[in-house]
Write a protein that holds these residues in place. Structure first.
Motif, short mmCIF file in Angstrom:
data_model
loop_
_atom_site.label_atom_id
_atom_site.label_comp_id
_atom_site.label_asym_id
_atom_site.label_seq_id
_atom_site.Cartn_x
_atom_site.Cartn_y
_atom_site.Cartn_z
N VAL A 23 40.83 21.32 44.03
CA VAL A 23 41.52 22.48 44.27
C VAL A 23 41.44 23.14 43.01
N GLU A 24 41.49 22.72 41.82
CA GLU A 24 41.44 23.31 40.46
C GLU A 24 39.93 24.22 40.76
N GLY A 25 39.20 23.54 41.04
CA GLY A 25 37.74 24.44 41.21
C GLY A 25 37.77 25.23 42.28
N LYS A 26 38.50 25.12 43.24
CA LYS A 26 38.58 26.51 44.04
C LYS A 26 39.28 27.44 43.57
N ASN A 27 40.64 27.02 43.31
CA ASN A 27 41.41 28.15 42.58
C ASN A 27 40.92 28.84 41.20
N SER A 28 40.00 28.17 40.49
CA SER A 28 39.34 28.65 39.25
C SER A 28 38.32 29.67 39.66
N LEU A 29 37.60 29.58 40.77
CA LEU A 29 36.81 30.45 41.22
C LEU A 29 37.28 31.53 41.87
N ILE A 30 38.42 31.56 42.56
CA ILE A 30 39.13 32.68 43.08
C ILE A 30 39.66 33.58 42.11
N ARG A 31 40.14 32.79 41.16
CA ARG A 31 40.76 33.72 39.77
C ARG A 31 39.84 34.33 39.17
N SER A 32 38.41 33.73 39.12
CA SER A 32 37.43 34.55 38.49
C SER A 32 36.89 35.88 39.07
N GLN A 33 37.39 36.30 40.11
CA GLN A 33 37.01 37.29 40.94
C GLN A 33 35.37 37.43 41.26
N SER A 34 34.77 36.50 41.09
CA SER A 34 33.32 36.35 41.43
C SER A 34 33.10 36.39 42.91
N LEU A 35 34.09 35.79 43.95
CA LEU A 35 33.87 35.87 45.39
C LEU A 35 34.11 37.37 45.63
N ILE A 36 35.29 37.94 45.42
CA ILE A 36 35.49 39.29 45.69
C ILE A 36 34.31 40.30 45.36
N ASN A 37 33.58 40.17 44.00
CA ASN A 37 32.56 40.82 43.49
C ASN A 37 31.48 40.91 44.38
N ILE A 38 31.19 39.85 45.21
CA ILE A 38 30.16 39.91 46.06
C ILE A 38 30.26 40.88 47.25
N LEU A 39 31.63 41.04 47.61
CA LEU A 39 31.88 42.05 48.59
C LEU A 39 31.72 43.60 48.14
N HIS A 40 31.95 43.65 46.92
CA HIS A 40 32.03 45.08 46.32
C HIS A 40 30.53 45.23 46.08
N GLU A 41 29.36 44.33 45.77
CA GLU A 41 28.15 44.76 45.82
C GLU A 41 27.63 45.00 47.12
N LEU A 42 28.14 44.33 48.22
CA LEU A 42 27.77 44.64 49.58
C LEU A 42 28.12 46.13 49.90
N VAL A 43 29.29 46.40 49.54
CA VAL A 43 29.69 47.83 49.87
C VAL A 43 28.73 48.80 49.03
N LYS A 44 28.53 48.62 47.95
CA LYS A 44 27.48 49.43 47.00
C LYS A 44 26.18 49.37 47.60
N THR A 45 25.59 48.22 48.14
CA THR A 45 24.44 48.26 48.61
C THR A 45 24.22 49.13 50.04
N SER A 46 25.35 49.05 50.82
CA SER A 46 25.40 49.59 52.05
C SER A 46 25.59 51.24 51.66
N LEU A 47 26.08 51.64 50.63
CA LEU A 47 26.32 53.22 50.47
C LEU A 47 24.95 53.42 50.18
N ILE A 48 24.24 52.74 49.13
CA ILE A 48 22.82 53.27 48.73
C ILE A 48 21.90 53.33 49.83
N ASP A 49 22.00 52.46 50.95
CA ASP A 49 21.22 52.48 52.13
C ASP A 49 21.24 53.68 52.92
N GLU A 50 22.68 54.18 52.60
CA GLU A 50 22.78 55.29 53.46
C GLU A 50 22.37 56.74 52.83
#
Length: 277
Positions: A23-50
């Motif tokens: 649990v602590e590992g999962k919660n720490s990962l979520i708090r770090s924002q690293s997961l949501i940042n993957i989606l941020h980069e997806l959006v940026k890549t998609s914008l550049i592709d367009e």
């Protein structure tokens, strides 16, 4: 970066954190924002592709800090991904209306520049679909309203990722990756997500529907499957018994595919071609 690769990366990081530290590992990962940042980069890549210029995107591609803060009708709000126009210079302006601002507050960009910014916000719900759903929709409804009330022509996007299968907290505590079975209650919550985001989607005119986004991408994924299954149609959800067979909801214009293209088409119609390239 494809959507599939992005989600597989998120799944791998979540499951690895559970296997290593429960649990602590999962919660720490979520708090770090690293997961949501993957989606941020997806959006940026998609914008550049367009065709969007990487130099106009903030935070820049590959950088997860330095989000721009824009003045809304009631308050200032940090935006996840912004694209600045290449033909207008920011102009500091005093905010002279009431709200949650202090007297003498200034906007560093000004209304004209702010209105020409394309903004995308990104969120996820990877735990219970029923958790805080009313609060989530109230917040999702209020954010475009706050911006459009001040800058009516601004083009806004929203990306929201949900997992249709919740991890078993009891097994996570024992450092095991086990997903709960899908239930009728979960199906009802999922249907509310689809209906709710459909109601906030596809704002076509800057003169009405301030509460809507110009385009929403609702990413519905089953992280229990390998590879992850991404649902793009109501028929797929019904076939896998994730929605009632008689559901009348629609996924039209809610998939990630075409998300950035739609935003840019609306932007070019309102402001002209080449401003974000």
């Amino acid at each position: 970066m494809s959507l599939q690769a992005c989600l597989e990366n998120i799944k791998q990081q979540i499951e690895q954190s559970i296997l290593e530290d429960g649990v602590e590992g999962k919660n720490s990962l979520i708090r770090s924002q690293s997961l949501i940042n993957i989606l941020h980069e997806l959006v940026k890549t998609s914008l550049i592709d367009e065709g969007v210029s990487p130099g106009l995107i903030y935070p820049p591609p590959g950088i997860s800090f330095g989000e721009k803060v824009l003045a809304e009708f009631l308050k200032f709000k940090k935006q996840d991904v912004c694209v600045f126009p290449n033909n207008i210079t920011p102009r500091e302006e005093r905010i002279d209306f009431n709200g949650l601002y202090n007297t003498g507050t200034t906007d560093p960009y000004g209304e004209l520049f702010s209105e020409h910014i394309l903004s995308v916000n990104i969120r996820s719900q990877l735990s219970s679909l029923a958790k805080n759903i009313d609060t989530m929709f109230e917040r999702t409804y209020a954010e475009p309203l706050n911006l459009h009330r001040r800058v009516p022509k601004m083009v806004l996007g929203e990306v929201y990722l949900i997992s249709v299968r919740e991890l078993s907290s009891a097994h996570v505590s024992n450092q095991q990756v086990i997903y709960k079975p899908f239930t009728d209650s979960t199906a009802r919550s999922l249907e509310r997500y689809v209906r709710g985001f459909s109601a906030l989607n596809m704002r076509s005119s800057q003169r009405d529907d301030d509460f809507k986004y110009e385009r929403v991408a609702l990413i519905i994924a089953d992280f229990s499957q390998t590879p992850i299954k991404i649902y793009n149609t109501i028929e797929e959800l019904i076939e896998d018994r994730l929605l009632p067979i008689n559901s009348i909801t629609s996924m039209d214009n809610l998939c990630f595919q075409g998300f950035t293209r739609t935003l840019l088409d609306v932007y070019e119609k309102r402001f002209g071609i080449g401003i974000l390239s």
